[in-house]
Design an enzyme around this catalytic site. Sequence first.
Site, PDB file in Angstrom:
ATOM      1  N   SER A 137       0.805  -1.341  -0.106  1.00  0.00           N
ATOM      2  CA  SER A 137       0.049  -0.045  -0.107  1.00  0.00           C
ATOM      3  C   SER A 137       0.724   1.189   0.094  1.00  0.00           C
ATOM      4  CB  SER A 137      -0.694   0.028   1.438  1.00  0.00           C
ATOM      5  OG  SER A 137      -1.787  -1.059   1.325  1.00  0.00           O
TER       6      SER A 137
ATOM      7  N   HIS B 234      -1.145  -2.800  -7.185  1.00  0.00           N
ATOM      8  CA  HIS B 234      -2.132  -2.423  -5.900  1.00  0.00           C
ATOM      9  C   HIS B 234      -3.717  -2.594  -6.193  1.00  0.00           C
ATOM     10  CE1 HIS B 234      -3.253   0.570  -2.782  1.00  0.00           C
ATOM     11  NE2 HIS B 234      -3.033  -0.580  -2.122  1.00  0.00           N
TER      12      HIS B 234
ATOM     13  N   GLU C 181      -3.884  -0.114  -9.205  1.00  0.00           N
ATOM     14  CA  GLU C 181      -2.940   0.766  -9.454  1.00  0.00           C
ATOM     15  C   GLU C 181      -1.663  -0.077 -10.045  1.00  0.00           C
ATOM     16  OE1 GLU C 181      -3.572   4.511  -6.654  1.00  0.00           O
ATOM     17  OE2 GLU C 181      -3.143   2.823  -5.773  1.00  0.00           O
TER      18      GLU C 181
ATOM     19  N   ASN D 142      -4.048   6.074  -1.880  1.00  0.00           N
ATOM     20  CA  ASN D 142      -3.910   6.097  -0.250  1.00  0.00           C
ATOM     21  C   ASN D 142      -3.256   7.414  -0.226  1.00  0.00           C
ATOM     22  OD1 ASN D 142      -4.932   3.593   0.361  1.00  0.00           O
ATOM     23  ND2 ASN D 142      -3.042   2.570   0.212  1.00  0.00           N
TER      24      ASN D 142
HETATM   25  N1  CAA Z   1     -19.994 -12.546  -5.082  1.00  0.00           N
HETATM   26  C1  CAA Z   1     -20.230 -11.896  -6.141  1.00  0.00           C
HETATM   27  N2  CAA Z   1     -20.860 -10.360  -5.981  1.00  0.00           N
HETATM   28  C2  CAA Z   1     -20.749 -10.196  -4.984  1.00  0.00           C
HETATM   29  C3  CAA Z   1     -20.871 -11.066  -3.607  1.00  0.00           C
HETATM   30  C4  CAA Z   1     -20.423 -12.451  -3.822  1.00  0.00           C
HETATM   31  N3  CAA Z   1     -20.073 -12.855  -2.677  1.00  0.00           N
HETATM   32  N4  CAA Z   1     -20.923 -10.212  -2.570  1.00  0.00           N
HETATM   33  C5  CAA Z   1     -21.223  -8.721  -3.000  1.00  0.00           C
HETATM   34  N5  CAA Z   1     -21.519  -8.724  -4.076  1.00  0.00           N
HETATM   35  C6  CAA Z   1     -21.793  -7.771  -5.176  1.00  0.00           C
HETATM   36  C7  CAA Z   1     -23.220  -7.537  -5.088  1.00  0.00           C
HETATM   37  O1  CAA Z   1     -24.085  -8.122  -5.617  1.00  0.00           O
HETATM   38  C8  CAA Z   1     -23.498  -5.998  -5.589  1.00  0.00           C
HETATM   39  O2  CAA Z   1     -23.063  -6.030  -6.771  1.00  0.00           O
HETATM   40  P1  CAA Z   1     -24.233  -5.015  -7.599  1.00  0.00           P
HETATM   41  O3  CAA Z   1     -23.725  -3.394  -7.349  1.00  0.00           O
HETATM   42  O4  CAA Z   1     -24.027  -5.247  -9.253  1.00  0.00           O
HETATM   43  O5  CAA Z   1     -25.584  -5.149  -7.178  1.00  0.00           O
HETATM   44  C9  CAA Z   1     -21.936  -5.389  -5.109  1.00  0.00           C
HETATM   45  O6  CAA Z   1     -21.142  -6.762  -5.022  1.00  0.00           O
HETATM   46  C10 CAA Z   1     -21.723  -4.910  -3.647  1.00  0.00           C
HETATM   47  O7  CAA Z   1     -22.457  -5.775  -2.643  1.00  0.00           O
HETATM   48  P2  CAA Z   1     -23.254  -5.516  -1.499  1.00  0.00           P
HETATM   49  O8  CAA Z   1     -24.347  -4.597  -2.144  1.00  0.00           O
HETATM   50  O9  CAA Z   1     -23.629  -6.691  -0.817  1.00  0.00           O
HETATM   51  O10 CAA Z   1     -22.600  -4.843  -0.492  1.00  0.00           O
HETATM   52  P3  CAA Z   1     -22.446  -3.222  -0.276  1.00  0.00           P
HETATM   53  O11 CAA Z   1     -23.435  -2.393  -1.105  1.00  0.00           O
HETATM   54  O12 CAA Z   1     -22.770  -3.082   1.240  1.00  0.00           O
HETATM   55  O13 CAA Z   1     -21.059  -2.785  -0.661  1.00  0.00           O
HETATM   56  C11 CAA Z   1     -18.733  -2.734  -0.299  1.00  0.00           C
HETATM   57  C12 CAA Z   1     -20.060  -3.494   0.147  1.00  0.00           C
HETATM   58  C13 CAA Z   1     -18.414  -2.818  -1.912  1.00  0.00           C
HETATM   59  C14 CAA Z   1     -17.549  -3.329   0.412  1.00  0.00           C
HETATM   60  C15 CAA Z   1     -19.020  -1.170   0.072  1.00  0.00           C
HETATM   61  O14 CAA Z   1     -19.239  -1.092   1.410  1.00  0.00           O
HETATM   62  C16 CAA Z   1     -17.726  -0.148  -0.319  1.00  0.00           C
HETATM   63  O15 CAA Z   1     -17.392   0.164  -1.447  1.00  0.00           O
HETATM   64  N6  CAA Z   1     -16.815   0.102   1.042  1.00  0.00           N
HETATM   65  C17 CAA Z   1     -15.703   0.908   0.670  1.00  0.00           C
HETATM   66  C18 CAA Z   1     -14.599  -0.226   0.318  1.00  0.00           C
HETATM   67  C19 CAA Z   1     -13.456   0.647   0.273  1.00  0.00           C
HETATM   68  O16 CAA Z   1     -13.210   1.882   0.254  1.00  0.00           O
HETATM   69  N7  CAA Z   1     -12.490   0.018  -0.318  1.00  0.00           N
HETATM   70  C20 CAA Z   1     -10.891   0.377  -0.412  1.00  0.00           C
HETATM   71  C21 CAA Z   1     -10.325   0.187   0.877  1.00  0.00           C
HETATM   72  S1  CAA Z   1      -8.477   1.022   0.852  1.00  0.00           S
HETATM   73  C22 CAA Z   1      -7.570  -0.176   0.153  1.00  0.00           C
HETATM   74  O17 CAA Z   1      -8.159  -1.093  -0.465  1.00  0.00           O
HETATM   75  C23 CAA Z   1      -6.303   0.077  -0.228  1.00  0.00           C
HETATM   76  C24 CAA Z   1      -5.242   0.096   0.723  1.00  0.00           C
HETATM   77  O18 CAA Z   1      -3.799  -0.074   0.579  1.00  0.00           O
HETATM   78  C25 CAA Z   1      -5.543  -0.010   2.178  1.00  0.00           C
HETATM   79  P1  NAD Z   2      -3.500  -9.644   6.551  1.00  0.00           P
HETATM   80  O1  NAD Z   2      -2.861  -9.285   7.498  1.00  0.00           O
HETATM   81  O2  NAD Z   2      -4.904  -9.882   6.110  1.00  0.00           O
HETATM   82  O3  NAD Z   2      -2.778 -10.719   5.565  1.00  0.00           O
HETATM   83  C1  NAD Z   2      -1.352 -10.848   5.489  1.00  0.00           C
HETATM   84  C2  NAD Z   2      -1.088 -12.348   5.473  1.00  0.00           C
HETATM   85  O4  NAD Z   2       0.293 -12.579   4.932  1.00  0.00           O
HETATM   86  C3  NAD Z   2      -1.280 -13.134   6.550  1.00  0.00           C
HETATM   87  O5  NAD Z   2      -2.232 -14.219   6.447  1.00  0.00           O
HETATM   88  C4  NAD Z   2      -0.118 -13.755   7.087  1.00  0.00           C
HETATM   89  O6  NAD Z   2       0.068 -14.986   7.614  1.00  0.00           O
HETATM   90  C5  NAD Z   2       0.700 -13.933   5.498  1.00  0.00           C
HETATM   91  N1  NAD Z   2       2.193 -13.747   5.639  1.00  0.00           N
HETATM   92  C6  NAD Z   2       3.186 -13.194   6.454  1.00  0.00           C
HETATM   93  N2  NAD Z   2       4.180 -13.559   6.335  1.00  0.00           N
HETATM   94  C7  NAD Z   2       4.087 -14.351   5.251  1.00  0.00           C
HETATM   95  C8  NAD Z   2       5.235 -15.065   4.504  1.00  0.00           C
HETATM   96  N3  NAD Z   2       6.493 -15.008   4.522  1.00  0.00           N
HETATM   97  N4  NAD Z   2       4.728 -16.067   3.511  1.00  0.00           N
HETATM   98  C9  NAD Z   2       3.428 -16.031   3.057  1.00  0.00           C
HETATM   99  N5  NAD Z   2       2.385 -15.503   3.885  1.00  0.00           N
HETATM  100  C10 NAD Z   2       2.906 -14.719   4.634  1.00  0.00           C
HETATM  101  O7  NAD Z   2      -2.939  -8.341   5.539  1.00  0.00           O
HETATM  102  P2  NAD Z   2      -3.750  -7.758   4.024  1.00  0.00           P
HETATM  103  O8  NAD Z   2      -4.642  -6.786   4.543  1.00  0.00           O
HETATM  104  O9  NAD Z   2      -3.950  -8.761   3.302  1.00  0.00           O
HETATM  105  O10 NAD Z   2      -2.296  -6.836   3.614  1.00  0.00           O
HETATM  106  C11 NAD Z   2      -1.502  -7.455   2.703  1.00  0.00           C
HETATM  107  C12 NAD Z   2      -0.924  -6.533   2.063  1.00  0.00           C
HETATM  108  O11 NAD Z   2      -1.544  -5.851   1.089  1.00  0.00           O
HETATM  109  C13 NAD Z   2       0.173  -5.284   2.607  1.00  0.00           C
HETATM  110  O12 NAD Z   2       1.160  -5.030   2.032  1.00  0.00           O
HETATM  111  C14 NAD Z   2      -1.106  -4.264   2.689  1.00  0.00           C
HETATM  112  O13 NAD Z   2      -0.508  -3.013   2.589  1.00  0.00           O
HETATM  113  C15 NAD Z   2      -1.568  -4.438   1.268  1.00  0.00           C
HETATM  114  N6  NAD Z   2      -3.108  -4.075   1.016  1.00  0.00           N
HETATM  115  C16 NAD Z   2      -3.898  -4.024   2.109  1.00  0.00           C
HETATM  116  C17 NAD Z   2      -5.082  -3.502   1.968  1.00  0.00           C
HETATM  117  C18 NAD Z   2      -6.278  -3.647   2.852  1.00  0.00           C
HETATM  118  O14 NAD Z   2      -7.419  -2.888   2.824  1.00  0.00           O
HETATM  119  N7  NAD Z   2      -6.240  -4.493   3.890  1.00  0.00           N
HETATM  120  C19 NAD Z   2      -5.591  -2.983   0.742  1.00  0.00           C
HETATM  121  C20 NAD Z   2      -4.494  -2.866  -0.551  1.00  0.00           C
HETATM  122  C21 NAD Z   2      -3.145  -3.389  -0.172  1.00  0.00           C
END
Ligand code: CAA
Ligand code: NAD
Length: 284
Positions: free
Chosen positions: A119, A140, A152, A190
């Site tokens: 991330s 990503h 990404e 992010n």
């Molecule tokens: N199989 C197939 N499709 C499924 C499914 C399944 N098991 N479960 C759900 N779906 C489908 C649904 O049918 C629905 O599709 P339609 O839009 O075509 O109707 C869609 O997926 C959404 O599902 P739900 O309606 O059941 O759920 P929701 O409306 O409550 O949405 C969510 C759930 C998509 C998670 C929504 O809450 C959301 O977008 N949340 C924000 C998520 C977000 O911001 N993610 C980014 C996090 S940051 C990151 O990832 C980067 C990082 O590095 C940290």
């Molecule tokens: P998580 O804690 O759910 O899972 C990490 C997994 O990696 C664990 O199951 C752990 O057992 C496994 N692991 C650790 N060391 C390992 C090894 N040596 N070999 C194989 N498996 C190993 O974490 P996550 O949320 O899946 O995040 C994983 C990566 O994805 C991180 O780099 C995170 O920044 C990135 N990411 C996370 C998100 C998010 O929303 N959580 C979104 C995008 C990217």
Amino acid sequence: MTIKTVGVVGCGLMGSGIAQVCAASGYKTIVREVGDVVLQKGLGRVKKFLDDGVAKGKVAPEARDTTLANLSGTTTFEALKDCDLIIEAIVENLDEKRQIYAGLETVVGAHTIFLSNTSSLCITELAASTKRPDKFGGLHFFNPVPIMKLVEVIRALTTSDETYQTVFAFAQSLGKEPITAPDRPGFIVNRLLVPYLLDAIRAYENGLGTLEDIDKGMKLGCGYPMGPFTLLDFVGLDTTYYIANIMFEEFREPAYAPPPLLKRMVLAGRMGRKSGRGFYSYEK
Ligand code: CAA
Ligand code: NAD
């Protein structure tokens, strides 16, 4: 270059989703975890998502069966030796990731592309720790991987044109919408999302409102699908904490500094949904 066999390292929140979409797109997919218990938990998450999808009429039963047939799990590096492309999705830690690449390099061929789902870590630094900096990039994904359309694609300074083009086409073959992001902490999404989430924690610590009211405010007032605390619990507070530290280390700007409450919640084992408790409780 033709990709047929894909490896995924890590079968946690992200790795399980990544393995699922690769297998669903017809790639022979092998996912590696550190131990059998955690591997079975991750594979169980894939099966549940597909079964739920069938129950909702979103996934055809045959598509579920083909996806599961394309997917296998392992706890060894050896099982990944024939992979054309490997996506690493383990814990957000530079040294742990480096160790994985070193282990993989003892078994794979010279042609294998390595990608990280990091991330926030520097892709050029990760690439430089391998013997294949030209065949290394960032890919990503977003959580939940099977649903979120965006990916990404990040080039290290050393990524070759051929690797970049292969990875971009690979992301499209998964049914995703790739964008090209720079190798800067947090890439595009992010870079904007993390300061917002951290600011929500700071505002809560400063008495802005209840968790529920802040979440409701952003959900109903701005149309966000989740309020910031629901999203923090969804992403994982440990992962958010690691990301904040890495981004702060690089930018040195207060907006990226992990708030004290976030650190304390991680130290207390409150990682969000995955541990049963974060800002909210998910214990049954
Ligand atoms: N199989 C197939 N499709 C499924 C499914 C399944 N098991 N479960 C759900 N779906 C489908 C649904 O049918 C629905 O599709 P339609 O839009 O075509 O109707 C869609 O997926 C959404 O599902 P739900 O309606 O059941 O759920 P929701 O409306 O409550 O949405 C969510 C759930 C998509 C998670 C929504 O809450 C959301 O977008 N949340 C924000 C998520 C977000 O911001 N993610 C980014 C996090 S940051 C990151 O990832 C980067 C990082 O590095 C940290
Ligand atoms: P998580 O804690 O759910 O899972 C990490 C997994 O990696 C664990 O199951 C752990 O057992 C496994 N692991 C650790 N060391 C390992 C090894 N040596 N070999 C194989 N498996 C190993 O974490 P996550 O949320 O899946 O995040 C994983 C990566 O994805 C991180 O780099 C995170 O920044 C990135 N990411 C996370 C998100 C998010 O929303 N959580 C979104 C995008 C990217």
